[in-house]
Structure formats: structure tokens, C-alpha cells
Scaffold this motif. Structure first.
Motif, PDB file in Angstrom:
ATOM      1  N   GLN A  77     -56.868 -16.076  59.334  1.00 40.20           N
ATOM      2  CA  GLN A  77     -58.217 -16.495  59.045  1.00 40.20           C
ATOM      3  C   GLN A  77     -58.816 -17.076  60.541  1.00 40.20           C
ATOM      4  N   ASN A  94     -63.672 -13.696  59.473  1.00 41.63           N
ATOM      5  CA  ASN A  94     -63.019 -12.410  58.937  1.00 41.63           C
ATOM      6  C   ASN A  94     -63.199 -12.492  57.154  1.00 41.63           C
ATOM      7  N   GLN A  98     -68.640 -12.506  54.012  1.00 39.03           N
ATOM      8  CA  GLN A  98     -69.574 -12.897  55.180  1.00 39.03           C
ATOM      9  C   GLN A  98     -70.589 -13.753  54.641  1.00 39.03           C
TER      10      GLN A  98
END
Length: 135
Positions: A77, A94, A98
């Protein structure tokens, strides 16, 4: 339609108009109070970055001009934060949705940007505010 409006006007008494006017004016009172409170705070604004509930960084937004930093909350992450002209955002991560990236720039006291899958929270605090040291 005209008949119902006329019927309503016949029901109202002279003091009813005064009460309605006072209620309308009173509805704007919270806006005025919160606006004056926000303008009276003059301390520096800080961006507090927490990962998994633990504060990892605190940046003075009024002192920094630009900064870009990457955080690794867990294996696989990442979150890239960007500071520019007194505002901060999650530039890239990621996570699947989002959401923190879509939140965009935040700069006002009390605003937050949250990346829930990575448990990363960015919050704007102002020194001198009542809840500045409350976590």
C-alpha cells in the motif's frame, strides 16, 4: 391555487407575520455565529496525518510552500501526499476506490481527507482552536 393562498392569508393574524419574520431571521443565526468564529481564529493551520489512528506527521501549512511525501501504511500500500500553497491532498494511492484522491485539495480548518482501506487520515487543524489538542 389563488383561493388557497387567500384562505391562508385570512387565517394569519398580524403577529403571525412577525413570528414568521423572526423565525426566518433566526434561521441565519448559526451561519453568522460560525462564520465569525472561523474568522476569529488566527493561529497557524496544520495538516495532521494519521495512519491506523497514530499521528505520523504534522505539517504547518502556513509555513510550507511545497512538499511531496510518500507513506507506506502496510505492505503493498502507498499514499503520496502533496502540499502546495497552504493546501494538501492525496495525490496518488493504490486503493481500489480512489476516494481520497477524488477528495482533492483541502485547506480549511476541520476538513479531512480519508483513505479508508489504508487507514490514512489527513485533517486540517488550527493552533489556538479549542479542540487543537484533543484526539
Amino acid at each position: 391555487m389563488k383561493q388557497t393562498a387567500r384562505g391562508l392569508l385570512r387565517i394569519l393574524r398580524p403577529y403571525d407575520y412577525l413570528i414568521i419574520l423572526l423565525l426566518i431571521m433566526g434561521s441565519f443565526l448559526p451561519f453568522v455565529l460560525f462564520q465569525t468564529q472561523a474568522q476569529s481564529q488566527t493561529g497557524d493551520r496544520y495538516a495532521v496525518i494519521r495512519i491506523n489512528g497514530q499521528e505520523v506527521d504534522r505539517f504547518n501549512l502556513d509555513a510550507l510552500s511545497t512538499l511531496e511525501k510518500t507513506y507506506y501504511p502496510a505492505e503493498g500500500q502507498y499514499n503520496i501526499i502533496e502540499i502546495d500553497d497552504g493546501r494538501i491532498r492525496v495525490k496518488e494511492d493504490n486503493s481500489p476506490d480512489q476516494i481520497a484522491v477524488k477528495t482533492g485539495w483541502i485547506s480549511k480548518n476541520g476538513q479531512t481527507s480519508i483513505c479508508l482501506p489504508h487507514k490514512l487520515v489527513i485533517e486540517i487543524k488550527q493552533s489556538g482552536a479549542e479542540d487543537y489538542f484533543i484526539y
